[in-house]
Design a protein around this motif. Structure first.
Motif, PDB file in Angstrom:
ATOM      1  N   SER A 166      37.504  36.350  37.387  1.00 37.61           N
ATOM      2  CA  SER A 166      37.403  37.971  37.730  1.00 37.61           C
ATOM      3  C   SER A 166      38.828  38.301  37.599  1.00 37.61           C
ATOM      4  N   ARG A 167      39.342  38.269  36.213  1.00 39.43           N
ATOM      5  CA  ARG A 167      40.324  38.695  35.577  1.00 39.43           C
ATOM      6  C   ARG A 167      40.677  39.598  34.722  1.00 39.43           C
ATOM      7  N   PRO A 168      40.912  40.092  33.908  1.00 41.22           N
ATOM      8  CA  PRO A 168      40.057  41.055  32.698  1.00 41.22           C
ATOM      9  C   PRO A 168      40.640  40.220  31.686  1.00 41.22           C
ATOM     10  N   VAL A 169      39.612  39.510  30.734  1.00 47.58           N
ATOM     11  CA  VAL A 169      39.498  38.700  29.581  1.00 47.58           C
ATOM     12  C   VAL A 169      39.151  39.955  28.609  1.00 47.58           C
ATOM     13  N   ALA A 170      40.144  39.760  27.045  1.00 51.07           N
ATOM     14  CA  ALA A 170      39.650  39.948  26.240  1.00 51.07           C
ATOM     15  C   ALA A 170      39.297  39.052  24.775  1.00 51.07           C
TER      16      ALA A 170
END
Ligand SMILES: C[S@@+](CC[C@H](N)C(=O)[O-])C[C@H]1O[C@@H](n2cnc3c(N)ncnc32)[C@H](O)[C@@H]1O
Length: 282
Positions: A166-170
């Motif tokens: 639910s949080r940004p991922v690269a």
């Protein structure tokens, strides 16, 4: 297995050689991409067949060693940029390679020690070195998944042990998508991965080119594909750009890897046969 000590399903804790013994593709008489790449980078985890393939490539394209170094430098710059400038704290690095200098978690955690990094590779030699990738700073975490890029379901399910989706991922696909042929719908694989991450996530991708030094690349790929277990599909810049469909491209777009925000003039001038870029999910 994770850096927090959770053994992965089916893996014996502490038995880092099991992959070499059991993996169906472990065969030292045939060149494998992770080991050929290790040879070019001056590593020790390669066999005669890997060195033969590596030397064949050098004959066709003498700049191949500088090209793979430029690709490694691109990997480090994108991770540093995403952690430092964009506040990214989660990385999914698929096609990790045999550990070398500046592994993703080392670069990311040098910027922010709480970064969490999941590595994925399908090569048994990479698996046998997984412990070197699990040396997380205590504030962060690392994990290693033995999986094929095509098995996105397994990757995403197991990555969720370490990453909060639910949080940004690269999503890092550095020098791997050319291992997927056109008949295997490589764009759908990338789209599935990017569908699983929220807005504000990133895709960093580099790819062997067919149109930077076309004649040399064609000769090199022909030789490699004759000798290597995994076949390489080099692509033209517009085809590489298509992997970023639906994402906002960061400047300078899809460029030769050495031209992506180089740190020094010398870095910018190092030759490569790789396209690379970074895109952001809206
Ligand atoms: C050329 S190396 C790149 C390593 C690293 N990403 C870098 O750029 O320095 C490609 C890696 O991708 C892995 N790989 C190739 N095909 C794969 C697949 N279908 N699934 C998972 N890993 C794969 C290989 O085993 C190898 O370790």
């Amino acid at each position: 297995m994770t850096s927090e000590g959770i053994p992965a399903t089916g893996e014996q804790p502490g038995d880092m050689t099991s992959g070499e013994e059991e993996h169906p593709t472990f065969d030292t008489s045939v060149a494998h991409v992770a080991r050929v790449y290790d040879y070019w980078l001056g590593g020790k985890d390669n066999y005669a067949a890997d060195r033969e393939a590596g030397d064949q490539a050098i004959q066709a394209y003498p700049d191949i060693v500088r090209s793979v170094r430029a690709n490694r430098a691109f990997l480090a710059r994108t991770v540093r940029y995403l952690a430092r400038e964009q506040g990214i704290r989660q990385f999914l690095d698929i096609g990790t390679g045999i550990p070398t200098a500046n592994n993703t978690h080392e670069v990311a955690q040098s910027v922010a020690p709480d970064c969490r990094v999941v590595y994925v590779d399908n090569d048994p030699v990479v698996l046998s070195h997984a412990r070197a990738l699990l040396t997380s700073r205590p504030e962060g975490a690392t994990d290693y998944i033995d999986a094929d890029l095509r098995d996105t379901e397994k990757i995403l399910a197991q990555a969720a042990r370490t990453l909060n989706f639910s949080r940004p991922v690269a999503v890092m696909l550095i020098a791997i998508m050319h291992a997927i042929g056109d008949d295997e719908d490589p764009n759908a694989i990338v789209a599935t991965l990017m569908d699983a991450v929220p807005p504000g996530s990133y895709l960093a991708l580099s790819h062997v080119a067919s149109d930077i030094v076309p004649a040399q690349a064609a000769d090199m790929i022909r030789r490699l594909n004759r000798l290597m277990y995994e076949k390489t599909t080099p692509r033209r810049r517009p085809d590489v750009a298509r992997f970023f469909d639906g994402l906002d491209m960061l400047e300078p777009g899809v460029v030769r890897v050495q031209e992506w925000r180089p740190d020094t003039e010398a870095e910018a001038k190092s030759p490569s046969n790789m396209w690379g870029g970074v895109g952001r999910k809206r």
